[in-house]
Design a protein around this motif. Structure first.
Motif, PDB file in Angstrom:
ATOM      1  N   VAL A  22      -6.175 -11.033  16.523  1.00  0.00           N
ATOM      2  CA  VAL A  22      -6.319 -10.954  15.063  1.00  0.00           C
ATOM      3  C   VAL A  22      -7.015 -11.230  14.393  1.00  0.00           C
ATOM      4  O   VAL A  22      -7.699 -11.796  14.065  1.00  0.00           O
ATOM      5  N   HIS A  23      -6.289 -10.589  13.146  1.00  0.00           N
ATOM      6  CA  HIS A  23      -6.724 -11.091  11.881  1.00  0.00           C
ATOM      7  C   HIS A  23      -5.454 -11.874  11.311  1.00  0.00           C
ATOM      8  O   HIS A  23      -4.982 -12.531  11.452  1.00  0.00           O
ATOM      9  N   SER A  24      -6.563 -12.084   9.824  1.00  0.00           N
ATOM     10  CA  SER A  24      -5.261 -13.199   8.707  1.00  0.00           C
ATOM     11  C   SER A  24      -5.487 -12.359   7.623  1.00  0.00           C
ATOM     12  O   SER A  24      -5.495 -11.313   7.681  1.00  0.00           O
ATOM     13  N   THR A  25      -4.338 -13.517   6.533  1.00  0.00           N
ATOM     14  CA  THR A  25      -4.209 -12.433   5.565  1.00  0.00           C
ATOM     15  C   THR A  25      -5.303 -11.558   4.866  1.00  0.00           C
ATOM     16  O   THR A  25      -5.212 -10.887   3.988  1.00  0.00           O
TER      17      THR A  25
ATOM     18  N   GLU B 218       0.007 -10.816  -2.903  1.00  0.00           N
ATOM     19  CA  GLU B 218      -0.585  -9.228  -2.387  1.00  0.00           C
ATOM     20  C   GLU B 218      -0.711  -9.527  -1.212  1.00  0.00           C
ATOM     21  O   GLU B 218      -1.532 -10.177  -0.092  1.00  0.00           O
ATOM     22  N   PRO B 219      -0.648  -7.981  -0.392  1.00  0.00           N
ATOM     23  CA  PRO B 219      -1.030  -7.794   1.089  1.00  0.00           C
ATOM     24  C   PRO B 219      -2.465  -7.789   0.629  1.00  0.00           C
ATOM     25  O   PRO B 219      -3.245  -7.902   1.787  1.00  0.00           O
ATOM     26  N   HIS B 220      -3.049  -7.373  -0.190  1.00  0.00           N
ATOM     27  CA  HIS B 220      -4.937  -6.537  -0.267  1.00  0.00           C
ATOM     28  C   HIS B 220      -4.776  -5.767   1.200  1.00  0.00           C
ATOM     29  O   HIS B 220      -6.374  -6.422   1.943  1.00  0.00           O
ATOM     30  N   GLY B 221      -3.976  -4.981   1.059  1.00  0.00           N
ATOM     31  CA  GLY B 221      -4.533  -4.317   2.527  1.00  0.00           C
ATOM     32  C   GLY B 221      -4.266  -4.619   4.058  1.00  0.00           C
ATOM     33  O   GLY B 221      -5.327  -4.001   4.986  1.00  0.00           O
ATOM     34  N   VAL B 222      -3.653  -6.030   4.313  1.00  0.00           N
ATOM     35  CA  VAL B 222      -3.563  -6.564   5.890  1.00  0.00           C
ATOM     36  C   VAL B 222      -3.008  -5.999   6.326  1.00  0.00           C
ATOM     37  O   VAL B 222      -1.689  -5.452   6.288  1.00  0.00           O
ATOM     38  N   ASN B 223      -3.497  -5.425   8.435  1.00  0.00           N
ATOM     39  CA  ASN B 223      -2.082  -5.054   8.678  1.00  0.00           C
ATOM     40  C   ASN B 223      -1.617  -6.194   9.131  1.00  0.00           C
ATOM     41  O   ASN B 223      -1.968  -6.985  10.321  1.00  0.00           O
TER      42      ASN B 223
END
Length: 632
Positions: free
Chosen positions: A224-227, A382-387
């Motif tokens: 998984v990823h982070s923000t 802001e989301p900054h393109g995160v999934n």
């Protein structure tokens, strides 16, 4: 018994009415016939069901067979109590069979009555009695069925009342979509989900910590990823230190000399230094040479992206894995609240924070460090393109600060550095502090024969310490040095705000003095040193930060006053060793006065040692004398 003349039930029904009676168990309401003589009402008392007293009010029967009726009711009642929910359908089927049999009997009787109109009266009466009994039996079965249905309905209502919360609260399904209980997206949690839902009023982070990870959960975490992408933040004081950090990263990653480093030439030009930048014939102590070697610019920030076979320098922060910056460089991009151009979303997913050479930030601006720590691991704006479907649940819950590992390296312990652990470090695994307690202080490095008088300030709280120190100095210390024989007095002030406060007071009192600070121009510094050496200015205010950055040797000192213990312990011996006798016997007139309080325990330990510091703080005496030198 006499003969009763009554129109037979079903003898006057049409075929349509008979079909309706066969299917529904009752006559069609539009074809009801009014009998010439109403049948007497039958009242039945039931022992266990008070709500069913009206069930037999509509029964139309000529002859009452109480024994058979009671037996039928009791039989149906026992069946309704013993059977489960499937008994309803069985009772309905039995009811239809009884009605069907009754209707067939009535049809046969109707045909026989039409063919044998001239039969004997006794046979007719027997047939009428049998029909009445069958009707009573049908009616009693209907009544029993209604009783059984009512009892089942009552039991259902009781169960519904008891399970009201269960009907409107889906424990299992709601636990599946609960952020606190569904931490890793495992849909097969079973009873643990129900327990998590029941304990929803507890601390969600505590529940999260109590959850044991399985092998599948650990594999999920790595995927998984982070923000944001930045995971490591390294805070260093100068560009030279940042250059060394990048060189270490390259040496660790470039195992087979196949690592490609982007923008390497630009990085060396901006962060490197040349020998020409160093002033010639500049002699400074060893610690100064170690700290201020190379490029000492303190305003920079750079992002580093680590790829499989390459390293990209000057990568954008939202595409970087590692950020190397100075406190001032981060402060200029975080900025103050209300500024529309401020940005600190790239700090939201920092998992490792390294603060190197923390003691140097005390000499720069400690407020920049505090401002940085307040903006770490905050929810991005802001989301900054995160999934977000692949973001860790504890990251969405704003629990990143509980997982951040903070590493602080310092040359010594200080209350401001220790405050980082208590106010800005929340790792759920706890904290570890490794320190070297000095057994001998820096006072042992004073080579001059000099008496050191330590005077303790008794204050009730740390907030009152600056005012108490100032009042004690102007009322008890300064009047002793106003005489002509006490000239050439240097006042060492570690904190700049105390320097400004004391300078303003001396100006109001019209005291003849000079002052030097880190913001003074070179001409002002030379003039102040000259006037102090000649005795034209009996007092010289001297800041610690000026000594840290310049290390000038001040000549003409005969008396020393440490307004507060120095931050670096070796600064105490450096200042004391500046005393240089011009004539023989000058050592006898030298003095050194130091102000301290119980809140200066760490600084005092570094100057006089741990054992002596404990005695000085706990002693009933407020004045302590130490004498140093070759003849002491």
């Amino acid at each position: 018994m006499g003969k009763r003349k009554r129109q037979r039930l079903g003898s006057n029904l049409t075929k349509k009415q008979k079909n309706h009676l066969r299917e529904f168990g009752e006559q069609h309401p539009f074809h009801d016939e009014i009998l010439e003589k109403a049948a007497p009402a039958q009242i039945v008392d039931l022992a266990d069901s008070s709500e069913q007293s009206d069930s037999g009010s509509d029964v139309e029967s000529g002859i009452e067979q109480m024994t058979a009726y009671q037996h039928l009711c009791s039989t149906l009642k026992n069946v309704a109590e013993d059977q489960d929910s499937d008994s309803d359908s069985d009772s309905e089927s039995e009811f239809e069979e009884v009605v069907k049999e009754t209707t067939q009997d009535e049809e046969e009787e109707e045909e026989e009555a039409e063919e044998n109109d001239n039969n004997e009266i006794g046979d007719k009466n027997d047939q009428e009695e049998r029909d009445a009994f069958n009707k009573a039996e049908t009616t009693s079965s209907t009544t029993g069925e209604e009783l059984a249905k009512n009892e089942v309905a009552d039991s259902d209502e009781i169960e519904n009342d008891n399970d009201l919360e269960t009907d409107f609260t889906d424990v299992k399904n709601e636990a599946k979509f609960c952020l606190e209980s569904n931490l890793f997206g495992d849909e097969s949690q079973g009873e643990s989900e129900e327990v998590a839902y029941v304990n929803s009023f507890e601390d969600p982070f505590k529940q999260h910590m109590d959850t044991e990870l399985e092998e599948g959960d650990v594999k999920t975490i790595t995927k998984v990823h982070s923000t944001t992408q930045s995971k490591v933040l390294i805070v260093v004081p100068f560009r030279e230190t940042a250059l060394r950090v990048v060189q270490i990263l390259i040496s660790l990653l470039d195992v087979k000399d196949k690592l490609e480093v982007s923008n390497k030439k630009r990085f060396k030009d901006e962060y490197g230094s040349s020998p020409e930048d160093r002033p010639p014939n500049l002699k400074r102590p060893e610690d100064y040479e170690a700290i201020f070697a190379g490029n000492i610019d303190d305003h920079f920030r750079i992002g580093v992206a680590i790829l499989r076979r390459s390293m990209r320098l000057y990568a954008p922060f939202y595409s970087s894995d590692i950020i190397i910056a100075s406190p001032l460089g981060l402060r200029t991009i975080i900025k103050a609240e209300g500024d529309k151009t401020r940005d600190f979303d790239f700090l939201s997913s920092i998992e490792i924070l390294i603060i190197d050479q923390a003691d140097i930030y005390l000499m720069q601006n400690w407020e920049h460090i505090v401002h940085l720590l307040k903006h770490l691991n905050q929810q991005p704006h802001e989301p900054h393109g995160v999934n977000f479907s692949r973001v860790r649940m504890w990251s969405l819950n704003n629990w990143s600060k509980y997982y951040r590992q903070t590493l602080i390296f310092s040359a010594f312990q200080d209350p401001q550095i220790n405050a980082i652990h208590s106010k800005h470090c929340f790792n759920y695994r706890g904290q570890v502090t490794v320190s070297n307690l000095p057994q001998t202080g820096s006072i042992c490095h004073v080579v001059m024969q000099l008496p050191h008088v330590f005077q303790r300030l008794d204050v009730s709280s740390f907030a009152d310490l600056p005012d108490a120190r100032f009042e004690f100095f102007i009322k008890s210390i300064l009047p002793q040095y106003r005489e002509a024989v006490m000239s050439h007095t240097l006042i060492y002030i570690p904190i700049y705000f105390d320097y400004v406060r004391l300078r303003n007071y001396l100006n109001r009192e019209e005291v003849n003095f000079s002052h030097i600070c880190e913001y003074s121009k070179k001409s002002t510094i030379n003039r102040a040193r000259y006037h102090f050496l000649k005795g034209e200015k009996p007092f010289l205010l001297f800041t610690e930060r000026f000594h840290f950055y310049k290390r000038y040797a001040i000549k003409g000192i005969r008396h020393l006053i440490f307004y507060e213990l120095p931050t670096y312990p070796h600064f105490y011996s450096d200042i004391c060793n500046m005393l240089n006798p011009e004539n023989r016997g000058d050592e006898a007139t030298w003095t050194c006065t130091v102000l301290y309080s119980k809140y200066d325990a760490q600084k005092l330990t570094r100057v006089v040692g741990a054992e002596r510091a404990a005695q000085m703080i706990q002693s009933k005496k407020s004045v302590h004398l130490f004498v140093t030198g070759e003849d002491s």
